[in-house]
Scaffold this active site. Structure first.
Site, short mmCIF file in Angstrom:
data_model
loop_
_atom_site.label_atom_id
_atom_site.label_comp_id
_atom_site.label_asym_id
_atom_site.label_seq_id
_atom_site.Cartn_x
_atom_site.Cartn_y
_atom_site.Cartn_z
N GLY A 54 -24.81 34.96 10.15
CA GLY A 54 -24.49 35.21 11.66
C GLY A 54 -23.12 34.20 11.98
O GLY A 54 -22.74 34.43 13.01
N GLY A 73 -20.15 34.55 11.18
CA GLY A 73 -18.94 35.78 11.16
C GLY A 73 -18.20 35.91 10.02
O GLY A 73 -16.93 36.15 10.02
N SER A 133 -24.13 31.21 0.55
CA SER A 133 -24.19 30.10 -0.62
C SER A 133 -24.39 28.88 -0.08
O SER A 133 -23.43 27.78 0.11
CB SER A 133 -22.76 30.28 -1.09
OG SER A 133 -21.56 30.33 -0.35
#
Lengths: 634, 300
Positions: free
Chosen positions: A470, A472, A541
């Site tokens: 979330g 972006g 990651s």
């Protein structure tokens, strides 16, 4: 002036007809301003009456204004053309001068001698039959003398006049002259010069320029002008096998199909067998056409139009050769190149080669070594900068007909053109083919990452977007990819969601699976780098260690960690996919930020404060950073 | 063994260049100034493409102040089926009444020649303009390339010229850019005359001495070619045996007194004479390096 250009007008027709039989000699003058080169040329023009009264008057004016000879005429001003040069007192380009005697017309390529003008000197030498090498008698053989002689020899000039100038300043001392001549012959012994004529002169005072000087009675050779007038230029061009690059297919109507070009070596007669290269098709010459009349024979130097007995397909750029001794054909060569551009020659990059009437695409496959222009020492180097000389292997996108430059200048010399700027950036001399066309097995081209990338006009780089769900990442990555695509760059985006649906659909969200997930994505991205692509990877990651593993998989500078940073509460409040809600509800296990840690990068290449910046701004920032780093653009 | 003369070699080189332009440019044009150099250039173009037609048009930039005999000579070419002749006049300049007397030679040359040439190149979208300039004409031309690159604004940058090696010409340009090509770069004035003699090339009769009405101004003899030449008070045209060494706008072109009425006599006179060709042209004298400045602005 001593018999030069002093016509006998008793019978003007006879005189004119004799004038029409003049031959042409092209020569180059090498030396720096200080050697008195411009003064010498100015004097040759003056003495052969190529200077008119009005030019002389303006010369006298300018001599007072710019000259270095006080009230005396400064002959150098005659030949230093451009306004900038006159002011700076240096010659910065190649200038062509003309004079003639009763025997010959001369075209002089006047080139500057400074090291940074190696390219201009090569330009002047490329069309010259002879070189005048100037030496200041007070200084003897200098580094620049070696440089000039090397370039002259490289470009295939075999006849050298060693003008030992300013003899007046050394008291016309024979010992000085003899010593310099011996020095020169010694160091030039392996330059392949067929003839070296040393002449003691004073360009300023005029000794041994046009007439033999009273001051050098010990010198029994000819003065310069007489030597130029009579020197035999070993021209075996007519004895060589016939070659004519086809410039233009002349087809005015259905009954006429002629191949127009300039004969660059040999001779050709109707009935002679010819072979067109690279196709190898053969025929016989039907006619040698010129306006006015057909010729019985055309020779080296003439521009003609040939018609053939058979209808064979020949187009511009093909070379018509003697049937029995055709040129070679290949698409890979070892060459000697002189670089002429501020942008360095880059192995792997695609250039345009123009050879004869053909243009083709060329890549430098390997630079063997660079040659020090002053010492001729071989140096290890991967690229060539402005005015540098190197031995490089090249590969073309098609086969071309050629002869080694040593054997035939017009068949073995080529220019290198930049595909983007269209500038002429280099010149090359073909040494030999790396592979004959008759070889059936193609030697595989060494295609590597650099080559693939340079064909795409970019450098491969991996942009690794990391950050909370979330944050972006994908939004910014998409915008960056759009911008890159609009710039003509070749890209690919690996997105966490996409990869998990395919390649990694056997993996879950345990720590072990997360590591394997990143490893696989890293390997795929690395293959894409190898393909020359700009790869955008958009993965949460969360672990530093895995990101470090990927960084270590690729070359330095190829891994760009882009940290798309938002506070957890911001990401959670966005919750585009409703994942945080599910995680909080316990429906998703090991969710980063909730029940699994996110290890923020400690030293990312880029840090995007995504809660303070619109995605467009973030994308803009990334593009400009890539440009600054020289990875894209150009 | 056949030995080529200097004219053979110059001719072959020029033909090679003309064929390179035709083959490598999309839309070339040959500048036709009606002078002797243009006559030679036209002859070379015929030779280059024989037996075919010349594969590009000829363009004359007419300043409306050329000698009448020049225009008659030019118009005779219109009947030649191998030649496509275009004539361009700067109509804006005509409307504003630009001429060498009302506006001075510099303004006239700029508007009716330099600007007009650029207009024509833009109008027809020519990407190569072949001209008859020679390197021996003037100092700044000694460094001119054979394929001389021009920006989209038709400007020449003497510091940024493409090196020319052997006879390999780089003709690659981007849209809007163009090249000027000078096939007779390596010819001298004497070569031109010898070639005209050898090949028996037709030239405008103004090159030959004849009785012509002239007035003398600032040391230059101007021919009264029509009634547009304003006579100063007390000035009266005199008939003198004169000829022209170069041809241009008649009020700007100086005549020389001469008895030379054949090619051989012209060459003989030339070999005796000691005044260079451009002396009769008013344009070079404005300032030092004036030709270089005009070239940068787009004059040939």
């Amino acid at each position: 002036m001593d018999g030069y250009a002093a016509p006998d007008f008793a019978n003007i027709e006879e005189y004119l007809d004799s004038q029409l039989k003049k031959s042409l000699l092209r020569f180059i003058t090498c030396g720096s301003v200080d050697d008195g080169k411009s003064t010498l040329i100015g004097r040759l023009l003056y003495e052969s009456k190529m200077i008119f009264d009005d030019q002389l008057a303006s010369l006298k004016n300018e001599s007072k204004k710019f000259g270095t000879q006080g009230e005396e005429i400064d002959f150098a001003l005659l030949v230093d053309g451009l306004a900038a040069e006159r002011e700076q007192g240096i010659t910065i380009d190649v200038a062509y001068r003309f004079f003639s005697t009763d025997r010959r017309k001369f075209i002089v390529a006047d080139t500057p001698g400074h090291e940074q003008y190696t390219r201009n000197m090569a330009t002047g030498a490329s069309t010259a039959d002879l070189a005048i090498v100037m030496i200041d008698a007070r200084k003897g053989v200098l580094t620049q003398t070696r440089r000039h002689s090397f370039i002259v020899s490289l470009l295939g000039i075999r006849n050298v006049v060693l003008c030992i100038n300013k003899m007046d300043l050394v008291g016309y001392d024979r010992d000085v002259f003899d010593e310099i001549e011996a020095d020169y012959r010694d160091f030039a012994s392996d330059f392949g010069f067929e003839h070296i004529q040393a002449i003691p002169v004073s360009a300023l005072a005029g000794d041994n320029v046009v007439t033999s000087s009273e001051n050098t009675l010990w010198y029994d050779g000819p003065p310069l002008m007489e030597y130029l007038d009579t020197v035999e230029i070993a021209s075996d061009a007519q004895e060589q096998p016939f070659r004519m690059p086809v410039q233009w297919v002349n087809r005015p109507n259905l009954d006429f199909r002629g191949f127009a070009g300039q004969v660059v070596s040999g001779t050709i007669k109707p009935g002679d067998g010819v072979r067109s290269l690279p196709s190898g098709k053969t025929s016989k010459v039907a006619r040698v056409v010129t306006m006015g009349n057909d010729l019985d024979e055309a020779v080296e130097g003439q521009s003609v139009t040939l018609t053939l007995e058979d209808e064979i397909d020949i187009s511009r750029g093909d070379v018509i050769c003697a049937d029995k001794s055709p040129a070679e054909v290949s698409d890979q060569f070892q060459t000697t190149m002189i670089w002429m551009s501020d942008s360095p020659m880059l192995p792997g990059r695609s250039y345009v080669m123009k050879i004869g009437a053909r243009e083709c695409q060329m890549q430098v496959t390997e630079q063997r070594h660079r040659i020090d222009v002053n010492t001729r020492a071989h140096e290890a180097a991967k690229t060539l900068g402005l005015n540098e000389i190197g031995v490089v292997n090249v590969a073309l996108d098609r086969e071309v007909a050629f002869d080694p430059y040593d054997i035939n200048r017009r068949m073995g010399g080529f220019i290198v053109i930049d595909r983007m700027t269209n500038e002429t950036v280099g010149l090359g001399l073909i040494n030999f083919a790396l592979r004959r066309a008759s070889n059936i097995h193609r030697q595989s081209l060494d295609v590597g990452k650099d080559l693939r990338a340079s064909m795409k006009g970019q450098k491969p780089v991996m942009l690794w977007f990391t950050g909370l769900s979330g944050a972006g990442k994908s939004t910014v990555a998409n915008l960056v990819e759009k911008r890159l695509a609009a710039m003509g760059k070749h890209t690919y985006t690996l997105d966490g969601d996409n990869v998990r649906h395919g390649l990694n659909n056997d993996l879950g969200f345990t720590d072990a699976d997360r590591v394997e997930n990143i490893r696989r994505v890293g390997e795929v991205a690395k293959l894409m780098l190898d393909a020359g692509l700009i790869v955008l990877v958009s993965f949460i990651s969360p672990f530093r260690a895995e990101r470090r593993i990927v960084r270590q998989m690729v070359e330095d500078g190829e891994f760009w960690e882009v940290f798309v940073d938002v506070p957890l509460d911001v990401a959670e409040s966005r919750d585009v996919k409703g994942l945080y809600k599910k995680a909080r509800a316990g429906e998703i296990k090991n969710f980063t930020g909730i029940d699994s840690p996110y290890e923020a990068p400690t030293d990312p290449e880029m840090h995007i404060d995504a809660d303070k910046m619109a995605p467009e701004e973030a994308a803009e920032l990334i593009i400009s950073r890539l440009e600054q780093a020289g990875l894209i653009g150009g | 063994m056949t030995t080529l003369t200097h004219l053979d070699r110059l001719e072959a080189e020029s033909i090679h260049i003309l064929r390179e332009v035709a083959a490598s440019m999309q839309n070339p044009v040959m500048m036709y100034s009606i002078g002797k150099d243009s006559s030679v250039l036209l002859h070379l173009a015929r030779k280059a493409f024989h037996p075919g037609p010349i594969p590009f048009p000829l363009l004359h930039v007419d300043t409306t102040w050329k000698f009448r005999e020049m225009i008659a000579f030019r118009d005779a070419l219109k009947d030649d089926p191998n030649i496509d002749l275009l004539v361009h006049i700067n109509e804006e300049g005509v409307e504003q009444g630009v001429g060498p007397f009302s506006h001075g030679s510099a303004v006239h040359t700029d508007i009716m020649k330099t600007q007009s040439l650029k207009q024509a190149l833009t109008k027809y979208k020519f990407d190569a303009a072949i001209g008859g300039a020679r390197r021996d004409e003037e100092k700044s031309r000694a460094k001119e390339r054979i394929f001389s690159f021009r920006s989209a604004q038709h400007r020449w940058d003497p510091k940024n010229q493409r090196p020319e090696l052997w006879s390999l010409y780089n003709a690659r340009i981007k849209p809007g850019e163009s090249v000027r090509v000078f096939p007779i770069s390596n010819w001298t004035e004497l070569d031109i005359w010898q070639y005209i003699y050898q090949e028996n090339i037709d030239i405008v009769p103004l090159y030959f001495a004849d009785e012509r009405p002239v007035v003398e101004r600032d040391g230059i003899m101007v021919m009264v070619d029509d009634d547009r030449l304003p006579l100063e008070p007390g000035e009266k045209p005199e008939m003198k045996k004169v000829r022209f060494r170069t041809l241009g706008c008649y009020p700007l072109t100086g005549a020389v007194e001469s008895e030379a009425s054949s090619i051989t006599e012209i060459i003989e006179e030339m070999l005796r004479t000691t005044t260079s060709e451009r002396e009769g042209r008013a344009i070079d004298k404005d300032a030092p390096a004036s030709m270089e400045m005009k070239k940068q602005e787009g004059y040939f």
